[in-house]
Write a protein that holds these residues in place. Structure first.
Motif, short mmCIF file in Angstrom:
data_model
loop_
_atom_site.label_atom_id
_atom_site.label_comp_id
_atom_site.label_asym_id
_atom_site.label_seq_id
_atom_site.Cartn_x
_atom_site.Cartn_y
_atom_site.Cartn_z
N UNK A 199 34.69 53.19 44.62
CA UNK A 199 34.78 54.20 43.56
C UNK A 199 35.71 55.28 44.09
N UNK A 200 36.83 55.48 43.44
CA UNK A 200 37.78 56.49 43.89
C UNK A 200 38.01 57.49 42.77
N UNK A 201 38.62 58.60 43.10
CA UNK A 201 38.94 59.61 42.09
C UNK A 201 39.92 59.05 41.06
N UNK A 202 40.67 58.03 41.43
CA UNK A 202 41.69 57.47 40.54
C UNK A 202 41.25 56.18 39.87
N UNK A 203 40.02 55.77 40.10
CA UNK A 203 39.53 54.57 39.44
C UNK A 203 38.72 53.68 40.36
N UNK A 204 38.17 52.66 39.76
CA UNK A 204 37.31 51.71 40.46
C UNK A 204 38.15 50.50 40.88
N UNK A 205 37.97 50.08 42.13
CA UNK A 205 38.66 48.91 42.66
C UNK A 205 37.62 47.98 43.25
N UNK A 206 37.73 46.70 42.92
CA UNK A 206 36.87 45.67 43.51
C UNK A 206 37.75 44.76 44.37
N UNK A 207 37.36 44.62 45.62
CA UNK A 207 38.08 43.76 46.55
C UNK A 207 37.21 42.54 46.83
N UNK A 208 37.64 41.39 46.35
CA UNK A 208 36.92 40.13 46.53
C UNK A 208 37.60 39.31 47.62
N UNK A 209 36.80 38.64 48.42
CA UNK A 209 37.31 37.65 49.38
C UNK A 209 36.42 36.42 49.23
N UNK A 210 36.95 35.38 48.64
CA UNK A 210 36.17 34.19 48.31
C UNK A 210 36.32 33.08 49.34
N UNK A 211 36.85 33.41 50.52
CA UNK A 211 37.12 32.40 51.53
C UNK A 211 35.88 31.57 51.88
N UNK A 212 34.74 32.21 52.00
CA UNK A 212 33.53 31.50 52.41
C UNK A 212 32.71 30.96 51.24
N UNK A 213 33.21 31.07 50.04
CA UNK A 213 32.51 30.57 48.87
C UNK A 213 32.50 29.05 48.91
N UNK A 214 31.33 28.46 48.81
CA UNK A 214 31.27 27.00 48.88
C UNK A 214 31.28 26.35 47.50
N UNK A 215 30.86 27.10 46.46
CA UNK A 215 30.82 26.56 45.11
C UNK A 215 31.12 27.70 44.14
N UNK A 216 32.07 27.52 43.23
CA UNK A 216 32.39 28.59 42.28
C UNK A 216 31.19 29.09 41.49
N UNK A 217 30.20 28.23 41.29
CA UNK A 217 29.00 28.63 40.54
C UNK A 217 28.25 29.79 41.20
N UNK A 218 28.43 29.94 42.53
CA UNK A 218 27.79 31.06 43.23
C UNK A 218 28.23 32.40 42.64
N UNK A 219 29.41 32.44 42.07
CA UNK A 219 29.92 33.68 41.48
C UNK A 219 29.09 34.10 40.28
N UNK A 220 28.52 33.14 39.57
CA UNK A 220 27.65 33.47 38.43
C UNK A 220 26.42 34.23 38.91
N UNK A 221 25.85 33.84 40.05
CA UNK A 221 24.68 34.53 40.60
C UNK A 221 25.02 35.95 41.05
N UNK A 222 26.28 36.16 41.39
CA UNK A 222 26.76 37.46 41.82
C UNK A 222 26.96 38.40 40.62
#
Length: 156
Positions: free
Chosen positions: A72-95
Protein backbone atom coordinates in the motif's frame (compact mmCIF):
# COMPACT_ATOMS: atom_id res chain seq x y z
CA UNK A 1 1.17 -5.50 -31.52
CA UNK A 2 4.76 -4.46 -31.98
CA UNK A 3 7.41 -5.65 -29.56
CA UNK A 4 9.56 -2.86 -28.14
CA UNK A 5 13.01 -3.33 -26.63
CA UNK A 6 15.46 -1.43 -24.45
CA UNK A 7 19.03 -2.31 -23.43
CA UNK A 8 19.81 -1.69 -19.76
CA UNK A 9 23.54 -1.77 -18.96
CA UNK A 10 23.32 -2.47 -15.21
CA UNK A 11 21.13 -3.06 -12.17
CA UNK A 12 20.67 0.67 -11.53
CA UNK A 13 19.26 1.21 -15.02
CA UNK A 14 16.87 -1.75 -14.53
CA UNK A 15 15.58 -0.15 -11.33
CA UNK A 16 15.31 3.24 -13.08
CA UNK A 17 13.28 1.73 -15.93
CA UNK A 18 10.96 0.13 -13.37
CA UNK A 19 10.50 3.56 -11.79
CA UNK A 20 9.70 4.98 -15.24
CA UNK A 21 7.08 2.28 -15.80
CA UNK A 22 5.54 3.03 -12.39
CA UNK A 23 5.09 6.72 -13.21
CA UNK A 24 3.35 5.83 -16.46
CA UNK A 25 1.18 3.07 -14.95
CA UNK A 26 -0.09 5.40 -12.21
CA UNK A 27 -1.80 7.47 -14.91
CA UNK A 28 -3.62 4.41 -16.28
CA UNK A 29 -4.68 2.30 -13.26
CA UNK A 30 -5.68 -1.33 -12.96
CA UNK A 31 -2.75 -2.78 -14.94
CA UNK A 32 -1.64 -6.44 -14.97
CA UNK A 33 1.96 -7.05 -16.03
CA UNK A 34 3.49 -10.47 -16.65
CA UNK A 35 7.27 -10.76 -16.16
CA UNK A 36 9.10 -13.48 -18.09
CA UNK A 37 12.72 -14.51 -17.73
CA UNK A 38 14.96 -17.20 -16.33
CA UNK A 39 16.09 -17.28 -12.71
CA UNK A 40 18.45 -14.43 -11.92
CA UNK A 41 17.44 -12.23 -14.87
CA UNK A 42 16.35 -9.31 -12.70
CA UNK A 43 12.57 -9.65 -12.48
CA UNK A 44 12.56 -8.78 -8.77
CA UNK A 45 15.08 -5.98 -9.36
CA UNK A 46 12.71 -4.54 -11.94
CA UNK A 47 9.81 -4.89 -9.46
CA UNK A 48 11.89 -3.02 -6.86
CA UNK A 49 12.14 -0.13 -9.32
CA UNK A 50 8.39 -0.17 -9.92
CA UNK A 51 7.72 -0.13 -6.19
CA UNK A 52 10.18 2.73 -5.67
CA UNK A 53 8.32 4.58 -8.43
CA UNK A 54 5.14 4.12 -6.40
CA UNK A 55 6.88 5.64 -3.38
CA UNK A 56 7.74 2.47 -1.45
CA UNK A 57 10.96 3.03 0.51
CA UNK A 58 11.34 -0.29 2.32
CA UNK A 59 12.88 -3.56 1.22
CA UNK A 60 11.45 -5.47 -1.72
CA UNK A 61 11.83 -9.21 -1.54
CA UNK A 62 10.63 -11.86 -3.91
CA UNK A 63 7.42 -13.43 -2.56
CA UNK A 64 8.57 -16.89 -3.63
CA UNK A 65 7.12 -18.64 -0.57
CA UNK A 66 4.12 -16.40 0.11
CA UNK A 67 3.16 -16.11 -3.60
CA UNK A 68 2.08 -12.49 -3.20
CA UNK A 69 3.39 -9.44 -1.39
CA UNK A 70 0.94 -6.51 -1.18
CA UNK A 71 2.22 -2.93 -0.99
CA UNK A 72 0.00 0.00 0.00
CA UNK A 73 1.69 3.20 -1.12
CA UNK A 74 0.66 6.83 -1.23
CA UNK A 75 0.48 6.49 -5.03
CA UNK A 76 -1.52 3.28 -5.16
CA UNK A 77 -1.67 -0.40 -4.39
CA UNK A 78 0.85 -2.79 -5.95
CA UNK A 79 0.74 -6.58 -5.77
CA UNK A 80 3.97 -8.45 -6.45
CA UNK A 81 3.36 -12.11 -7.29
CA UNK A 82 6.02 -14.79 -7.68
CA UNK A 83 4.50 -18.06 -8.87
CA UNK A 84 7.76 -19.97 -9.23
CA UNK A 85 6.91 -22.48 -6.49
CA UNK A 86 3.27 -22.90 -7.52
CA UNK A 87 2.65 -26.56 -8.26
CA UNK A 88 -0.92 -26.26 -9.58
CA UNK A 89 -2.69 -23.16 -10.94
CA UNK A 90 -5.78 -24.15 -8.93
CA UNK A 91 -3.88 -23.15 -5.77
CA UNK A 92 -4.43 -19.56 -6.86
CA UNK A 93 -8.18 -19.99 -6.36
CA UNK A 94 -7.58 -20.81 -2.67
CA UNK A 95 -5.48 -17.65 -2.43
CA UNK A 96 -8.49 -15.62 -3.62
CA UNK A 97 -6.49 -14.48 -6.64
CA UNK A 98 -9.41 -12.78 -8.39
CA UNK A 99 -9.75 -10.29 -5.53
CA UNK A 100 -6.34 -8.79 -6.31
CA UNK A 101 -7.18 -7.56 -9.79
CA UNK A 102 -9.12 -4.31 -9.74
CA UNK A 103 -9.13 -0.91 -11.40
CA UNK A 104 -7.03 0.67 -8.67
CA UNK A 105 -4.02 -1.64 -8.41
CA UNK A 106 -0.96 -2.66 -10.36
CA UNK A 107 -0.15 -6.37 -10.42
CA UNK A 108 3.37 -7.58 -11.24
CA UNK A 109 3.44 -11.33 -11.86
CA UNK A 110 6.67 -13.30 -12.07
CA UNK A 111 6.41 -16.80 -13.61
CA UNK A 112 2.85 -16.20 -14.94
CA UNK A 113 2.91 -19.38 -17.02
CA UNK A 114 2.52 -21.31 -13.74
CA UNK A 115 -0.88 -19.68 -13.22
CA UNK A 116 -2.12 -20.23 -16.75
CA UNK A 117 -5.87 -20.66 -17.00
CA UNK A 118 -6.50 -18.83 -13.72
CA UNK A 119 -4.73 -15.49 -14.17
CA UNK A 120 -6.41 -12.68 -16.08
CA UNK A 121 -5.03 -11.58 -19.43
CA UNK A 122 -1.92 -9.45 -19.05
CA UNK A 123 -2.16 -5.87 -20.24
CA UNK A 124 1.60 -5.87 -20.80
CA UNK A 125 4.14 -8.69 -20.98
CA UNK A 126 7.79 -7.97 -20.27
CA UNK A 127 10.63 -10.38 -21.03
CA UNK A 128 14.06 -9.95 -19.45
CA UNK A 129 17.20 -11.59 -20.79
CA UNK A 130 20.94 -11.05 -20.61
CA UNK A 131 22.61 -8.59 -22.96
CA UNK A 132 26.35 -8.52 -22.29
CA UNK A 133 26.83 -7.40 -18.69
CA UNK A 134 23.34 -5.88 -18.63
CA UNK A 135 19.80 -6.82 -19.52
CA UNK A 136 17.51 -6.50 -22.50
CA UNK A 137 13.87 -5.81 -21.71
CA UNK A 138 11.29 -6.32 -24.39
CA UNK A 139 7.58 -5.80 -24.02
CA UNK A 140 4.37 -6.20 -25.93
CA UNK A 141 0.80 -5.31 -25.10
CA UNK A 142 -2.33 -7.46 -25.13
CA UNK A 143 -5.01 -4.88 -24.29
CA UNK A 144 -5.82 -1.23 -24.90
CA UNK A 145 -4.45 -0.35 -21.43
CA UNK A 146 -1.30 -2.25 -22.31
CA UNK A 147 -0.97 -0.34 -25.60
CA UNK A 148 -1.31 2.96 -23.76
CA UNK A 149 1.39 1.95 -21.29
CA UNK A 150 3.69 0.52 -23.99
CA UNK A 151 3.48 3.77 -25.95
CA UNK A 152 4.53 5.73 -22.86
CA UNK A 153 7.44 3.39 -22.05
CA UNK A 154 9.34 4.03 -25.23
CA UNK A 155 9.57 7.72 -24.31
CA UNK A 156 12.36 7.22 -21.79
Amino acid sequence: MTEQTIELPDEASTVAFGEHLARQAQMIGGVVIFLHGDLGMGKTTFCRGVLHGFGHTGAVKSPTYTLVEPYETARGRVYHFDLYRLSDPEELEYLGIRDYFDEDSLSLIEWPERGEGILPKADLEISIETAGAGRRLSWQYNTEKGRELADKLIKV
